[in-house]
Design a protein around this motif. Structure first.
Motif, short mmCIF file in Angstrom:
data_model
loop_
_atom_site.label_atom_id
_atom_site.label_comp_id
_atom_site.label_asym_id
_atom_site.label_seq_id
_atom_site.Cartn_x
_atom_site.Cartn_y
_atom_site.Cartn_z
N CYS A 1 -3.15 5.05 -1.60
CA CYS A 1 -4.90 4.22 -0.83
C CYS A 1 -3.42 3.68 -0.01
CB CYS A 1 -5.95 2.87 -1.16
SG CYS A 1 -6.68 2.19 -0.27
N GLN B 1 -10.57 7.10 -0.55
CA GLN B 1 -10.73 5.49 -0.30
C GLN B 1 -11.35 5.05 0.42
OE1 GLN B 1 -6.91 5.42 1.67
NE2 GLN B 1 -7.27 3.61 2.70
N CYS C 1 -9.92 0.60 -3.23
CA CYS C 1 -8.80 1.48 -3.58
C CYS C 1 -9.46 2.89 -4.35
CB CYS C 1 -7.42 0.84 -3.91
SG CYS C 1 -6.83 0.06 -2.21
N PRO D 1 0.78 -1.35 0.14
CA PRO D 1 -0.17 -0.45 0.11
C PRO D 1 0.86 1.59 -0.11
CG PRO D 1 -0.46 -0.77 1.73
CD PRO D 1 0.60 -1.85 1.17
#
Length: 273
Positions: A171, A250, A212, A158
């Motif tokens: 995200c 997100q 996301c 991420p």
């Protein structure tokens, strides 16, 4: 102000960061100087021809600087391979660092010259389907930064990026912890998920990538992730890991409860963030 506090807190948790050149890993890592990958349409690598959506936020001023620096902090909790790619015809990253590794809790400063367009790939192995930060420093309206986080090829770790102290793309959801099955994982049992919507321009996102959607590019036309026009300060910081500052675009946990049918907080998979 909230974001600055979060970033400062993360910096205190981690070791003091230094602008470093990534160290070379053991062995002979793969090199990707000319490979083709699924760039986000209308994303940073499509500049200097921004999409209509990007033009709507084009309110800032061009940077009067010969270089642009993107700082990348490893908050993932382990060493991560990092590699770079420049578009055909683009100048290379200053110092031409090649592939290396980014140590836990350390930050590297990636400096690019004018007319640059390319990407920074980060994952648990060297692979062109890794999560990536797409960067450009070119525009018909003057030299302005283009930036987005893209999972168009795949997802490995991420990432969120901020400009001027505000998260603008990416995200921090741990997609392997949502309980959704990756449609194509690997090689082997590696935590790398290949995106089946890589060539589906209008999406929507695959269910694995859906948390996301609109925050990072999850299909080529996922323009909510396009940060062009928001980074004219030149202060760009990207962070890898679930403890990095969250992108308000997100999905929230409440959104995910509705999306996945979790009745309450305790239904989330263990370790989900």
């Amino acid at each position: 102000m909230i974001f600055i506090t979060q970033f400062a807190a993360l910096a205190l948790i981690l070791a003091p960061v230094l602008a470093i050149r990534p160290r070379e890993p053991r062995g002979s890592p793969h090199s990707y100087p000319t490979f083709t990958y699924g760039a986000a349409i209308g994303g940073a690598l499509d500049l200097p021809e921004p999409t209509e959506a990007a033009t709507l936020v084009n309110r800032g001023k061009a940077l009067d600087a010969p270089f642009l620096t993107v700082k990348v902090l490893n908050g993932f909790g382990q060493r991560l391979p990092i590699s770079y790619n420049s578009n055909q015809g683009s100048p290379t990253i200053v110092g031409n660092p090649g592939a290396g590794t980014l140590a836990t809790s350390q930050e590297t400063a990636v400096t690019v010259p004018r007319d640059f367009a390319g990407a920074i790939f980060i994952g648990q192995i060297y692979h062109p389907a890794n999560s990536k930060i797409e960067v450009s420093f070119s525009s018909p309206q003057g030299y302005r930064p283009g930036l987005d986080v893209s999972y168009v090829d795949g997802y490995s770790v991420p990432i969120t990026c901020s400009c001027g102290g505000r998260v603008v793309t990416g995200c921090n959801t741990a997609l392997f912890r949502t309980g959704r099955t990756c449609p194509r994982q690997g090689p082997g049992d590696r935590l790398l998920c290949h995106n089946p919507k890589k060539t589906v321009d209008n999406g929507p996102a695959d269910p694995f990538f859906q948390p996301c959607q609109g925050a990072a590019y999850t299909y080529p036309d996922d323009h909510g992730a396009n940060a062009f026009g928001n980074c004219d300060s030149g202060d760009i910081r990207c962070c890898i890991g679930i403890n990095c500052p969250r992108n308000p675009k997100q999905y929230s946990k409440r959104d995910l409860q509705e999306l996945y049918g979790y009745a309450n907080e305790t239904d989330f998979p263990a370790g989900f963030a």
